[in-house]
Design an enzyme around this catalytic site. Sequence first.
Site, PDB file in Angstrom:
ATOM      1  N   ASP A   1       0.831  -1.212   0.000  1.00 53.78           N
ATOM      2  CA  ASP A   1       0.000   0.000   0.000  1.00 53.78           C
ATOM      3  C   ASP A   1       0.865   1.262   0.000  1.00 53.78           C
ATOM      4  OD1 ASP A   1      -2.386   1.366  -0.047  1.00 53.78           O
ATOM      5  OD2 ASP A   1      -2.750   1.216   2.106  1.00 53.78           O
TER       6      ASP A   1
ATOM      7  N   HIS B   1       2.729   3.620  -8.786  1.00 50.65           N
ATOM      8  CA  HIS B   1       2.552   2.197  -9.127  1.00 50.65           C
ATOM      9  C   HIS B   1       3.773   1.683  -9.891  1.00 50.65           C
ATOM     10  CE1 HIS B   1      -1.409   2.460  -7.580  1.00 50.65           C
ATOM     11  NE2 HIS B   1      -1.941   3.114  -8.601  1.00 50.65           N
TER      12      HIS B   1
ATOM     13  N   LEU C   1      10.954 -20.611  -4.789  1.00 47.18           N
ATOM     14  CA  LEU C   1       9.966 -19.685  -4.227  1.00 47.18           C
ATOM     15  C   LEU C   1       8.639 -19.728  -4.987  1.00 47.18           C
ATOM     16  CD1 LEU C   1       9.358 -17.157  -2.311  1.00 47.18           C
ATOM     17  CD2 LEU C   1      10.059 -15.769  -4.262  1.00 47.18           C
TER      18      LEU C   1
HETATM   19  C1  IPE Z   1      -5.395  -2.876  -0.392  1.00 50.42           C
HETATM   20  O1  IPE Z   1      -5.006  -1.566  -0.613  1.00 50.42           O
HETATM   21  C2  IPE Z   1      -5.359  -3.632  -1.678  1.00 50.42           C
HETATM   22  C3  IPE Z   1      -4.034  -3.805  -2.264  1.00 50.42           C
HETATM   23  C4  IPE Z   1      -2.891  -3.538  -1.696  1.00 50.42           C
HETATM   24  C5  IPE Z   1      -4.037  -4.359  -3.578  1.00 50.42           C
HETATM   25  P1  IPE Z   1      -6.096  -0.400  -0.757  1.00 50.42           P
HETATM   26  O2  IPE Z   1      -5.331   0.868  -0.832  1.00 50.42           O
HETATM   27  O3  IPE Z   1      -7.019  -0.688  -1.864  1.00 50.42           O
HETATM   28  O4  IPE Z   1      -6.871  -0.537   0.625  1.00 50.42           O
HETATM   29  P2  IPE Z   1      -7.969   0.399   1.312  1.00 50.42           P
HETATM   30  O5  IPE Z   1      -9.122   0.487   0.391  1.00 50.42           O
HETATM   31  O6  IPE Z   1      -7.327   1.714   1.556  1.00 50.42           O
HETATM   32  O7  IPE Z   1      -8.301  -0.300   2.597  1.00 50.42           O
HETATM   33  C1  IPE Z   2      -1.325   0.283  -3.490  1.00 52.37           C
HETATM   34  O1  IPE Z   2      -1.189   1.661  -3.448  1.00 52.37           O
HETATM   35  C2  IPE Z   2      -1.617  -0.242  -4.879  1.00 52.37           C
HETATM   36  C3  IPE Z   2      -2.971  -0.786  -5.034  1.00 52.37           C
HETATM   37  C4  IPE Z   2      -3.894  -0.842  -4.123  1.00 52.37           C
HETATM   38  C5  IPE Z   2      -3.311  -1.313  -6.336  1.00 52.37           C
HETATM   39  P1  IPE Z   2      -2.440   2.636  -3.442  1.00 52.37           P
HETATM   40  O2  IPE Z   2      -2.767   2.964  -4.859  1.00 52.37           O
HETATM   41  O3  IPE Z   2      -3.551   2.102  -2.632  1.00 52.37           O
HETATM   42  O4  IPE Z   2      -1.815   3.914  -2.728  1.00 52.37           O
HETATM   43  P2  IPE Z   2      -2.527   4.892  -1.721  1.00 52.37           P
HETATM   44  O5  IPE Z   2      -3.102   4.064  -0.623  1.00 52.37           O
HETATM   45  O6  IPE Z   2      -3.558   5.642  -2.492  1.00 52.37           O
HETATM   46  O7  IPE Z   2      -1.416   5.750  -1.227  1.00 52.37           O
HETATM   47 MG    MG Z   3      -4.109   2.308  -0.676  1.00 51.52          MG
END
Ligand code: IPE
Ligand code: IPE
Ligand code: MG
Length: 242
Positions: free
Chosen positions: A18, A35, A129
């Site tokens: 995240d 990303h 792995l």
């Molecule tokens: C959780 O991250 C899903 C992934 C890491 C793929 P999100 O950024 O989508 O989670 P929420 O919605 O903030 O809980």
């Molecule tokens: C994790 O980073 C990637 C996915 C959930 C696909 P986020 O895109 O959720 O990044 P934040 O939480 O907005 O910073």
């Molecule tokens: Mg997120």
Amino acid sequence: MTTPDTDSLPRHVAIIMDGNGRWAKRRGLPRVMGHRRGVESVKKVVETARKMGIEALTLYAFSTENWRRPATEVAALMELLATFLRREAPNMMANNIRLTAIGQIDRLPDSAGRALREVMAQTAANTGLVLNLALSYGSRDEIIRASRRFAADCVAGRRQPEELDEELFAAYLDTAGLPDPDLVIRTSGEFRLSNFLLWQLSYAELYITDTPWPDFREAEFRAAIADFQGRQRRFGRTGEQV
Ligand code: IPE
Ligand code: IPE
Ligand code: MG
């Protein structure tokens, strides 16, 4: 901090990757740049897990809820996934990595879905792995799909309801064959599971770091493992019993 020793290595590590968006926003960049940099973290962490001798690494890459994001961001993520898979396939072969996936794989767009199926087939006989990608994955959805399959097997006479126990139920989940994660890492400081492996994480150790995913590399991964190695896992027993 305890020194890493292979005896107490987690067999299976799961990561909620995240913070890509916030990493980019802080720098005045579009989210997709976060990303893109996050993909580099994936490569580093996979390489480190492999070098350490960890058996399985599950990465939460896209949740069932992530389909609610703007279509442009979803498309960019799917594109990155397809590119990552095609570029990394030779590296997975060279390093004996087996690619697997959990989630609603059939919901992925053609290009990502095809790349995923190809690389899974190509690496299927590898014995090192296990790199398990959670894609269009939601734990509640997984549990419902497993329950439906079990019910269908009962209706067809292949199973009896009384047979169902924890081991058999786990065999109906997408993670069948994988040990439960010993450690779950969440980057970027949020204290929630976001519909990730609710059944499988029953006894996992939790590790939450403020480091956003694009900055989570070898040193951060090793620090998480070392932290895990300093934990006492009691599984309901007393500290004296373990
Ligand atoms: C959780 O991250 C899903 C992934 C890491 C793929 P999100 O950024 O989508 O989670 P929420 O919605 O903030 O809980
Ligand atoms: C994790 O980073 C990637 C996915 C959930 C696909 P986020 O895109 O959720 O990044 P934040 O939480 O907005 O910073
Ligand atoms: Mg997120």
